[in-house]
Write a protein that holds these residues in place. Structure first.
Motif, PDB file in Angstrom:
ATOM      1  N   GLY A 111       0.786  -1.229   0.000  1.00  0.00           N
ATOM      2  CA  GLY A 111       0.000   0.000   0.000  1.00  0.00           C
ATOM      3  C   GLY A 111       0.813   1.273   0.000  1.00  0.00           C
ATOM      4  O   GLY A 111       0.246   2.357   0.106  1.00  0.00           O
ATOM      5  N   SER A 112       2.131   1.193  -0.121  1.00  0.00           N
ATOM      6  CA  SER A 112       2.978   2.389  -0.161  1.00  0.00           C
ATOM      7  C   SER A 112       3.319   2.754  -1.605  1.00  0.00           C
ATOM      8  O   SER A 112       3.103   1.963  -2.527  1.00  0.00           O
ATOM      9  N   ILE A 113       3.843   3.961  -1.775  1.00  0.00           N
ATOM     10  CA  ILE A 113       4.280   4.444  -3.083  1.00  0.00           C
ATOM     11  C   ILE A 113       5.693   4.975  -2.947  1.00  0.00           C
ATOM     12  O   ILE A 113       5.986   5.724  -2.014  1.00  0.00           O
ATOM     13  N   VAL A 114       6.572   4.613  -3.868  1.00  0.00           N
ATOM     14  CA  VAL A 114       7.929   5.154  -3.917  1.00  0.00           C
ATOM     15  C   VAL A 114       8.092   5.877  -5.248  1.00  0.00           C
ATOM     16  O   VAL A 114       7.839   5.298  -6.308  1.00  0.00           O
ATOM     17  N   THR A 115       8.482   7.152  -5.201  1.00  0.00           N
ATOM     18  CA  THR A 115       8.731   7.927  -6.418  1.00  0.00           C
ATOM     19  C   THR A 115      10.230   8.143  -6.581  1.00  0.00           C
ATOM     20  O   THR A 115      10.902   8.570  -5.652  1.00  0.00           O
ATOM     21  N   THR A 116      10.733   7.835  -7.766  1.00  0.00           N
ATOM     22  CA  THR A 116      12.165   7.966  -8.065  1.00  0.00           C
ATOM     23  C   THR A 116      12.341   8.983  -9.195  1.00  0.00           C
ATOM     24  O   THR A 116      11.878   8.760 -10.308  1.00  0.00           O
ATOM     25  N   PRO A 117      12.989  10.130  -8.936  1.00  0.00           N
ATOM     26  CA  PRO A 117      13.062  11.209  -9.934  1.00  0.00           C
ATOM     27  C   PRO A 117      14.040  10.909 -11.058  1.00  0.00           C
ATOM     28  O   PRO A 117      14.972  10.125 -10.910  1.00  0.00           O
ATOM     29  N   PHE A 118      13.818  11.582 -12.191  1.00  0.00           N
ATOM     30  CA  PHE A 118      14.746  11.504 -13.319  1.00  0.00           C
ATOM     31  C   PHE A 118      16.056  12.223 -13.002  1.00  0.00           C
ATOM     32  O   PHE A 118      17.087  11.913 -13.582  1.00  0.00           O
ATOM     33  N   GLY A 119      16.000  13.213 -12.120  1.00  0.00           N
ATOM     34  CA  GLY A 119      17.203  13.961 -11.763  1.00  0.00           C
ATOM     35  C   GLY A 119      17.205  15.389 -12.264  1.00  0.00           C
ATOM     36  O   GLY A 119      18.173  16.127 -12.045  1.00  0.00           O
ATOM     37  N   ASP A 120      16.126  15.809 -12.947  1.00  0.00           N
ATOM     38  CA  ASP A 120      16.087  17.178 -13.490  1.00  0.00           C
ATOM     39  C   ASP A 120      15.095  18.075 -12.752  1.00  0.00           C
ATOM     40  O   ASP A 120      14.755  19.150 -13.235  1.00  0.00           O
ATOM     41  N   GLY A 121      14.667  17.666 -11.578  1.00  0.00           N
ATOM     42  CA  GLY A 121      13.746  18.484 -10.801  1.00  0.00           C
ATOM     43  C   GLY A 121      14.424  19.719 -10.215  1.00  0.00           C
ATOM     44  O   GLY A 121      15.650  19.775 -10.093  1.00  0.00           O
ATOM     45  N   TYR A 122      13.631  20.717  -9.831  1.00  0.00           N
ATOM     46  CA  TYR A 122      14.195  21.949  -9.257  1.00  0.00           C
ATOM     47  C   TYR A 122      13.127  22.648  -8.432  1.00  0.00           C
ATOM     48  O   TYR A 122      11.934  22.324  -8.492  1.00  0.00           O
ATOM     49  N   GLN A 123      13.571  23.612  -7.630  1.00  0.00           N
ATOM     50  CA  GLN A 123      12.635  24.399  -6.842  1.00  0.00           C
ATOM     51  C   GLN A 123      13.155  25.818  -6.676  1.00  0.00           C
ATOM     52  O   GLN A 123      14.363  26.061  -6.710  1.00  0.00           O
ATOM     53  N   GLN A 124      12.222  26.747  -6.500  1.00  0.00           N
ATOM     54  CA  GLN A 124      12.549  28.154  -6.269  1.00  0.00           C
ATOM     55  C   GLN A 124      12.096  28.513  -4.861  1.00  0.00           C
ATOM     56  O   GLN A 124      10.965  28.217  -4.471  1.00  0.00           O
ATOM     57  N   ILE A 125      12.998  29.113  -4.093  1.00  0.00           N
ATOM     58  CA  ILE A 125      12.708  29.487  -2.713  1.00  0.00           C
ATOM     59  C   ILE A 125      12.836  30.998  -2.564  1.00  0.00           C
ATOM     60  O   ILE A 125      13.846  31.585  -2.929  1.00  0.00           O
ATOM     61  N   GLN A 126      11.788  31.605  -2.030  1.00  0.00           N
ATOM     62  CA  GLN A 126      11.781  33.050  -1.785  1.00  0.00           C
ATOM     63  C   GLN A 126      11.600  33.300  -0.290  1.00  0.00           C
ATOM     64  O   GLN A 126      10.597  32.891   0.295  1.00  0.00           O
ATOM     65  N   ASP A 127      12.593  33.948   0.303  1.00  0.00           N
ATOM     66  CA  ASP A 127      12.574  34.240   1.742  1.00  0.00           C
ATOM     67  C   ASP A 127      13.041  35.680   1.937  1.00  0.00           C
ATOM     68  O   ASP A 127      14.233  35.975   1.841  1.00  0.00           O
ATOM     69  N   PRO A 128      12.127  36.587   2.211  1.00  0.00           N
ATOM     70  CA  PRO A 128      12.503  38.010   2.315  1.00  0.00           C
ATOM     71  C   PRO A 128      13.461  38.302   3.453  1.00  0.00           C
ATOM     72  O   PRO A 128      14.113  39.352   3.460  1.00  0.00           O
ATOM     73  N   CYS A 129      13.581  37.382   4.417  1.00  0.00           N
ATOM     74  CA  CYS A 129      14.436  37.626   5.572  1.00  0.00           C
ATOM     75  C   CYS A 129      15.784  36.918   5.476  1.00  0.00           C
ATOM     76  O   CYS A 129      16.613  37.025   6.389  1.00  0.00           O
ATOM     77  N   ALA A 130      16.025  36.203   4.409  1.00  0.00           N
ATOM     78  CA  ALA A 130      17.281  35.464   4.255  1.00  0.00           C
ATOM     79  C   ALA A 130      18.337  36.336   3.586  1.00  0.00           C
ATOM     80  O   ALA A 130      18.029  37.358   2.961  1.00  0.00           O
ATOM     81  N   ALA A 131      19.597  35.924   3.712  1.00  0.00           N
ATOM     82  CA  ALA A 131      20.693  36.670   3.078  1.00  0.00           C
ATOM     83  C   ALA A 131      20.510  36.700   1.564  1.00  0.00           C
ATOM     84  O   ALA A 131      20.776  37.713   0.916  1.00  0.00           O
ATOM     85  N   ILE A 132      20.061  35.554   1.004  1.00  0.00           N
ATOM     86  CA  ILE A 132      19.701  35.492  -0.417  1.00  0.00           C
ATOM     87  C   ILE A 132      18.195  35.285  -0.463  1.00  0.00           C
ATOM     88  O   ILE A 132      17.685  34.217  -0.100  1.00  0.00           O
ATOM     89  N   SER A 133      17.471  36.277  -0.901  1.00  0.00           N
ATOM     90  CA  SER A 133      16.015  36.253  -0.766  1.00  0.00           C
ATOM     91  C   SER A 133      15.302  35.440  -1.842  1.00  0.00           C
ATOM     92  O   SER A 133      14.128  35.099  -1.683  1.00  0.00           O
ATOM     93  N   ASN A 134      15.994  35.142  -2.938  1.00  0.00           N
ATOM     94  CA  ASN A 134      15.339  34.420  -4.035  1.00  0.00           C
ATOM     95  C   ASN A 134      16.383  33.595  -4.767  1.00  0.00           C
ATOM     96  O   ASN A 134      17.326  34.147  -5.339  1.00  0.00           O
ATOM     97  N   PHE A 135      16.238  32.268  -4.760  1.00  0.00           N
ATOM     98  CA  PHE A 135      17.203  31.430  -5.477  1.00  0.00           C
ATOM     99  C   PHE A 135      16.527  30.153  -5.966  1.00  0.00           C
ATOM    100  O   PHE A 135      15.463  29.758  -5.475  1.00  0.00           O
ATOM    101  N   ILE A 136      17.146  29.523  -6.957  1.00  0.00           N
ATOM    102  CA  ILE A 136      16.659  28.275  -7.541  1.00  0.00           C
ATOM    103  C   ILE A 136      17.714  27.205  -7.325  1.00  0.00           C
ATOM    104  O   ILE A 136      18.915  27.455  -7.510  1.00  0.00           O
ATOM    105  N   GLU A 137      17.284  26.003  -6.966  1.00  0.00           N
ATOM    106  CA  GLU A 137      18.205  24.900  -6.726  1.00  0.00           C
ATOM    107  C   GLU A 137      17.618  23.606  -7.275  1.00  0.00           C
ATOM    108  O   GLU A 137      16.408  23.510  -7.539  1.00  0.00           O
ATOM    109  N   ASN A 138      18.490  22.608  -7.461  1.00  0.00           N
ATOM    110  CA  ASN A 138      18.028  21.297  -7.907  1.00  0.00           C
ATOM    111  C   ASN A 138      17.200  20.632  -6.810  1.00  0.00           C
ATOM    112  O   ASN A 138      17.448  20.827  -5.613  1.00  0.00           O
ATOM    113  N   TYR A 139      16.225  19.841  -7.227  1.00  0.00           N
ATOM    114  CA  TYR A 139      15.434  19.055  -6.277  1.00  0.00           C
ATOM    115  C   TYR A 139      15.251  17.666  -6.869  1.00  0.00           C
ATOM    116  O   TYR A 139      14.558  17.501  -7.882  1.00  0.00           O
ATOM    117  N   ASN A 140      15.884  16.671  -6.250  1.00  0.00           N
ATOM    118  CA  ASN A 140      15.838  15.315  -6.782  1.00  0.00           C
ATOM    119  C   ASN A 140      15.684  14.293  -5.662  1.00  0.00           C
ATOM    120  O   ASN A 140      16.403  13.294  -5.609  1.00  0.00           O
TER     121      ASN A 140
END
Length: 243
Positions: A111-140
């Motif tokens: 009854g479980s599910i396992v997802t295995t990525p291709f390796g080309d995933g990514y995400q964008q993080i926006q944090d107005p209080c961080a030293a870098i407020s907007n950046f994109i990084e890989n997500y795999n």
């Protein structure tokens, strides 16, 4: 050791054996198949070309936050997520996360599910209080869902409920289409093969450690220990196959 103590020691393994059977699509477990596209809340977040553009690692921002999952009949998936994370100590520091990934998935007999990525995933993080407020990084990250179910809502129709590796539920998602709305089921941008492989191995190792350490299943009533065993068996088995 008394017979009662021996029985308690063997009970989780007996339960795993009993539960390790093919998924049955019926009113008790699932009223329909998981194939198609699902979306939470106001359904503004939807997988496919309207959400992510992997070629230039960009996003089209939806009107509201939410999550969307798509599954094909031949083992491919895609995930689109738009979330806002609050900060209790600094209410003005709200973090926005846009996340996209795709790859292959496995419906395990327990009854479980396992997802295995291709390796080309990514995400964008926006944090107005961080030293870098907007950046994109890989997500795999390889992801584990210890359980899933589908039920029918009288207003919204078929609803998909996924439970994360620790048993916590994701927001329920309504079925938008029975045919998945997805980008092509292949790697869509150039990513180092070695780094992708190492990331996948690391993610599987983390899953196994989390599964062994959690052992909670608080949301599964008396079956808490069983869920912990099921998670460990599933994640370790997949890791052994892929490493």
């Amino acid at each position: 050791m008394t017979m009662a103590a021996l029985f308690l020691c063997l009970l989780p393994f007996v339960t795993v054996s009993v539960l390790a059977q093919d998924i049955v699509y019926d009113s008790i477990h699932n009223v329909t198949t998981i194939y198609g596209t699902w979306s939470s809340g106001s359904q503004n977040v939807v997988t496919g070309a309207g959400f992510a553009q992997p070629a230039n690692m960009s996003f089209t921002y939806p009107k509201t936050t939410g999550i969307s999952y798509s599954f094909t009949t031949d083992g491919y998936y895609e995930i689109a997520r738009y979330r806002m994370n609050g900060n209790g100590s600094s209410p003005n520091c709200i973090t926005g996360v846009m996340n996209w990934c795709h790859g292959t998935y496995e419906l395990a007999p327990n009854g479980s599910i396992v997802t295995t990525p291709f390796g080309d995933g990514y995400q964008q993080i926006q944090d107005p209080c961080a030293a870098i407020s907007n950046f994109i990084e890989n997500y795999n990250d390889t992801e584990l869902y210890v359980q899933w179910s589908i039920y029918q809502d009288p207003t919204l129709g078929y609803m998909l409920q996924l439970y994360q590796f620790d048993g916590s539920p994701l927001p329920p998602m309504a079925q938008l289409t029975t045919s998945p709305n997805m980008l092509p089921t292949q790697a869509l941008r150039n990513v180092s093969a070695s780094s992708s492989s190492q990331s996948r191995k690391r993610d599987l190792g983390v899953l196994a450690q989390r599964a062994s350490a959690s052992g909670t299943g608080r949301r599964w009533g008396g079956a808490g220990g069983v869920v912990g065993v099921l998670v460990a068996v599933t994640s370790i088995g997949v890791a052994a196959l892929l490493l």
